[in-house]
Design a protein around this motif. Structure first.
Motif, PDB file in Angstrom:
ATOM      1  N   ILE A 232       0.831  -1.207   0.000  1.00  0.00           N
ATOM      2  CA  ILE A 232       0.000   0.000   0.000  1.00  0.00           C
ATOM      3  C   ILE A 232       0.863   1.255   0.000  1.00  0.00           C
ATOM      4  O   ILE A 232       1.791   1.383   0.792  1.00  0.00           O
ATOM      5  CB  ILE A 232      -0.921   0.029   1.236  1.00  0.00           C
ATOM      6  CG1 ILE A 232      -1.759  -1.251   1.293  1.00  0.00           C
ATOM      7  CG2 ILE A 232      -1.820   1.255   1.205  1.00  0.00           C
ATOM      8  CD1 ILE A 232      -2.639  -1.357   2.542  1.00  0.00           C
TER       9      ILE A 232
ATOM     10  N   ASP B 217     -12.339  -0.423   4.538  1.00  0.00           N
ATOM     11  CA  ASP B 217     -11.115  -1.209   4.454  1.00  0.00           C
ATOM     12  C   ASP B 217     -10.296  -0.717   3.266  1.00  0.00           C
ATOM     13  O   ASP B 217     -10.789   0.024   2.424  1.00  0.00           O
ATOM     14  CB  ASP B 217     -11.448  -2.704   4.301  1.00  0.00           C
ATOM     15  CG  ASP B 217     -12.376  -2.976   3.116  1.00  0.00           C
ATOM     16  OD1 ASP B 217     -12.443  -2.160   2.169  1.00  0.00           O
ATOM     17  OD2 ASP B 217     -13.053  -4.018   3.126  1.00  0.00           O
ATOM     18  N   CYS B 218      -9.043  -1.106   3.205  1.00  0.00           N
ATOM     19  CA  CYS B 218      -8.255  -0.879   1.997  1.00  0.00           C
ATOM     20  C   CYS B 218      -7.165  -1.937   1.907  1.00  0.00           C
ATOM     21  O   CYS B 218      -6.671  -2.417   2.924  1.00  0.00           O
ATOM     22  CB  CYS B 218      -7.673   0.535   1.945  1.00  0.00           C
ATOM     23  SG  CYS B 218      -6.403   0.827   3.166  1.00  0.00           S
ATOM     24  N   ARG B 219      -6.858  -2.304   0.689  1.00  0.00           N
ATOM     25  CA  ARG B 219      -5.806  -3.317   0.456  1.00  0.00           C
ATOM     26  C   ARG B 219      -5.321  -3.218  -0.981  1.00  0.00           C
ATOM     27  O   ARG B 219      -6.027  -2.719  -1.845  1.00  0.00           O
ATOM     28  CB  ARG B 219      -6.330  -4.725   0.751  1.00  0.00           C
ATOM     29  CG  ARG B 219      -7.459  -5.193  -0.142  1.00  0.00           C
ATOM     30  CD  ARG B 219      -7.945  -6.572   0.229  1.00  0.00           C
ATOM     31  NE  ARG B 219      -8.478  -6.621   1.577  1.00  0.00           N
ATOM     32  CZ  ARG B 219      -9.720  -6.211   1.901  1.00  0.00           C
ATOM     33  NH1 ARG B 219     -10.543  -5.738   0.988  1.00  0.00           N
ATOM     34  NH2 ARG B 219     -10.132  -6.278   3.138  1.00  0.00           N
ATOM     35  N   PRO B 220      -4.108  -3.705  -1.225  1.00  0.00           N
ATOM     36  CA  PRO B 220      -3.614  -3.722  -2.600  1.00  0.00           C
ATOM     37  C   PRO B 220      -4.475  -4.630  -3.480  1.00  0.00           C
ATOM     38  O   PRO B 220      -5.057  -5.603  -2.988  1.00  0.00           O
ATOM     39  CB  PRO B 220      -2.198  -4.294  -2.467  1.00  0.00           C
ATOM     40  CG  PRO B 220      -1.806  -4.061  -1.033  1.00  0.00           C
ATOM     41  CD  PRO B 220      -3.092  -4.178  -0.262  1.00  0.00           C
ATOM     42  N   TYR B 221      -4.524  -4.295  -4.754  1.00  0.00           N
ATOM     43  CA  TYR B 221      -5.404  -5.022  -5.689  1.00  0.00           C
ATOM     44  C   TYR B 221      -5.113  -6.508  -5.738  1.00  0.00           C
ATOM     45  O   TYR B 221      -5.994  -7.294  -6.084  1.00  0.00           O
ATOM     46  CB  TYR B 221      -5.288  -4.408  -7.088  1.00  0.00           C
ATOM     47  CG  TYR B 221      -3.974  -4.642  -7.804  1.00  0.00           C
ATOM     48  CD1 TYR B 221      -2.762  -4.170  -7.293  1.00  0.00           C
ATOM     49  CD2 TYR B 221      -3.922  -5.326  -9.009  1.00  0.00           C
ATOM     50  CE1 TYR B 221      -1.566  -4.377  -7.948  1.00  0.00           C
ATOM     51  CE2 TYR B 221      -2.730  -5.535  -9.681  1.00  0.00           C
ATOM     52  CZ  TYR B 221      -1.552  -5.057  -9.138  1.00  0.00           C
ATOM     53  OH  TYR B 221      -0.359  -5.256  -9.796  1.00  0.00           O
TER      54      TYR B 221
END
Lengths: 248, 248, 248, 248
Positions: free
Chosen positions: D215, D240-244
């Protein structure tokens, strides 16, 4: 059940409700150790179990104190050193505070974690080695059963102390289920979503006062026993329970 | 249990695993109706129950077809009109497809919902009036027990068909628990998180092939029966189960 | 942004609230296609965008009809064949029914899934190939943004139709995020937990009628645009939003 | 933005990643106070902000110490007494331990809670009165933004310390959102699900080493700023967040 004579169980956090019912239920099969800070919380239960032909002892224990837990397990070792631990139940409710956040003292906020984070850590570290030692011989997979609450899943307004403790407890329980499940220990977490029907709550006007609008703690004990008897091919990690009329 | 003679149970979706075990378990107390599209899925179970002194009938039923469900319940009414429905189990797994999304046909995508959305709707509309009618007399709260899966909580890649059906089933089950719980019906949803140990899965290399690495469906049946016997002051709405070695 | 001239966007499900605001927001950067069953739902928005110097077309589409969706995308191909699809928004609310379960017709129950299960399947199958085609050149990762609701996470009493559709939509969205994320597509699901402030809801007495007690749909559009502009090292899969006074 | 000159912001827990990026982002609008135990964690960031024409100060603070937090806010009062607090960010990661449960010391287990339970309590009690004081005049709703992690939702094996702290943090954040949302404060919780791309993680082989597989913390900062600018009719409580390419 002859085999069960070589095993015993521990219930931490006994009083009028879940702890008492669970102790009485498990005492039908295993001797049971009752832990509570205040002896008046377990004395009558110990009597009740003994007078039904069971075996029980109570040990005054502050689960949030390292030395107190250490002493309790030394006493347990003395009393039950020849037996193996089949089931350990963590049912410590303590630390309930409901207050506007800005009025909470640090000690009040931390009370939730003391009871359900630190206390559970000490209890789990003391019981897991004993449970592991019972894996190969226990009639049912050795069990670590944890009492959660509505606040295990939801941080309500003015409930940060209790909720942060119950969330921490659930996190730790999940972590233990993932680490110790493959070693044969059954770690289960029960979300009690409702008021338990005990003398202290008699006057609570819950769910309009309808019959069975509060949880019968004997039913909780039946569910804990059911969890304990599940075979390792089918472990329940989490379940909820609530009265039929409870809003959720 | 004399009283139980006035009651019966229904299991929709029987085959080699959960459905068979649940039917055999409930048949120890209640006559049981087995529903499956293909009679070969229930015929041997009906025989097994009868040869143990139980009472069972099978009805070929497509739960996703309005007319088929209607016919099945007309036949049930003819056979068991004098009895009340104590428990209905929805255990329909059908419609499993695993495929890259852009290769799915509309029919393949909808298969998950046909089995677990539409099918459950038809089953619930047929059974709930019968369950309501049993509330005042049933030995245990009349129960509607639903079989979920890992995919009830998680939409995995290439699993949109099955997951959308299982999510829809869970949504509907929750809605019914909230509407019919206060009327005395116990609606419970069980998340089966693992491979069930049946002839078809014998060759599956699950969890490194360790003993008990697949779920014993008799243990599932014990849990369904435990759910059925919970009193209304303590209804479990949802629980999970998985083998001790299952990653989760 | 010159590059953006080679791209366009699609919003399915436009009316007075979210769809309109999102279309107007995205139209500042991309030409936008508006899909709604009833042309009166998009005509004024198309005008509004055009009069601000943007480019928009509306296509009467029933997202739950295979042939209607096919026709719509044929028209889109004709109109925007030379451009690539940067963003597709699925904002179809349809199928809301609130009724005691035993009074629901099968068609009423299925309406939730028609709108949010089947309809989204058709929309996603039509848009994903176009979004994949834009991965290497789009100014931001091509995005498929989905509108959820309170009922995406909770099956409330008498809401089984809407909740089963929204649960199915969420399951499918998660599945697509896991399958198409690694291919560079951003699939995001937004849980709108509150009443949107539109003419139809003016009279609703929500949150005691306080100012800003309903959601301003322009704020939703800002959030959708923010999601669209996230780089692929930081994809938000799910977020919620609600008015500051909303109970949750 | 002239009005913004009357406001300031605080970021607790700065280092090479999220804290640094958030401080730099917010410093474009507000003076910013950086809190970290070790001055080397903020000194270069303070310089960086100053050399871009912003205003920043760093204060060496142990957020888990009552007296240290008290001293820090006394210094803040001296420095920014004439300004109001528009945004407070709690980004304390400390206390990460990964160890078999039976090898954890009590201090190691508690480290997670010290950082994310007790520390956040002290920070929230110090900032909420200041945020409340800014409600009527702040350009955007005064915001309390909290950094969570994968472990906020999941207690993984051997991660009980970190997970119990992050669960407790999430519980407290939810409780504050419900108590202070209606007073106009925006409390948001961000689940960072992935490795952040900082010098220390350069050598980590994450997601097969693909580009953007970690990230970018500037993207996190953009999302925190977006949260801060949401109007009160549309508060996001959690995302939330996360790499693809991240598995989830």
């Amino acid at each position: 059940m002859a085999a069960a004579n070589n095993f015993f169980s521990i219930v931490a956090g006994v009083g009028a409700g879940t702890g008492r019912s669970v102790a009485i239920k498990f005492a039908k099969t295993y001797p049971v150790v009752l832990l509570a800070r205040n002896p008046t919380n377990y004395e009558s239960i110990v009597q009740e179990i003994k007078s039904s032909g069971g075996h029980a002892i109570g040990i005054s224990t502050d689960v949030a104190s390292e030395s107190s837990v250490k002493n309790a397990f030394a006493e347990i070792q003395k009393e039950f050193g020849g037996k193996k631990l089949a089931a350990a139940v963590y049912n410590v409710g303590g630390g309930f505070v409901r207050k506007p956040f800005l009025e909470l003292s640090l000690a009040e906020y931390q009370a939730g974690y003391e009871a359900n984070g630190k206390g559970f850590f000490l209890f789990a570290q003391a019981t897991l080695p004993l449970l592991l030692d019972a894996v190969s011989s226990s009639p049912h997979p050795p069990s670590l059963i944890i009492t959660g609450a509505t606040a295990s899943l939801r941080g309500s307004a003015t409930m940060s102390s209790f909720a942060s403790g119950k969330f921490a407890l659930r996190a730790t329980g999940q972590s233990l289920a993932r680490e110790f499940g493959p070693k044969g220990i059954h770690v289960a977490h029960v979300i009690i979503d409702g008021v338990i029907d005990i003398p202290r709550t008699k006057s609570y006007n819950v769910n309009g006062g309808v019959e069975d609008g509060k949880i019968n703690s004997d039913a909780i004990a039946d569910t804990y026993w059911h969890l304990h008897t599940q075979p390792r091919s089918h472990f329940t990690q989490e379940l909820d329970c609530r009265p039929y009329v409870e809003k959720f």
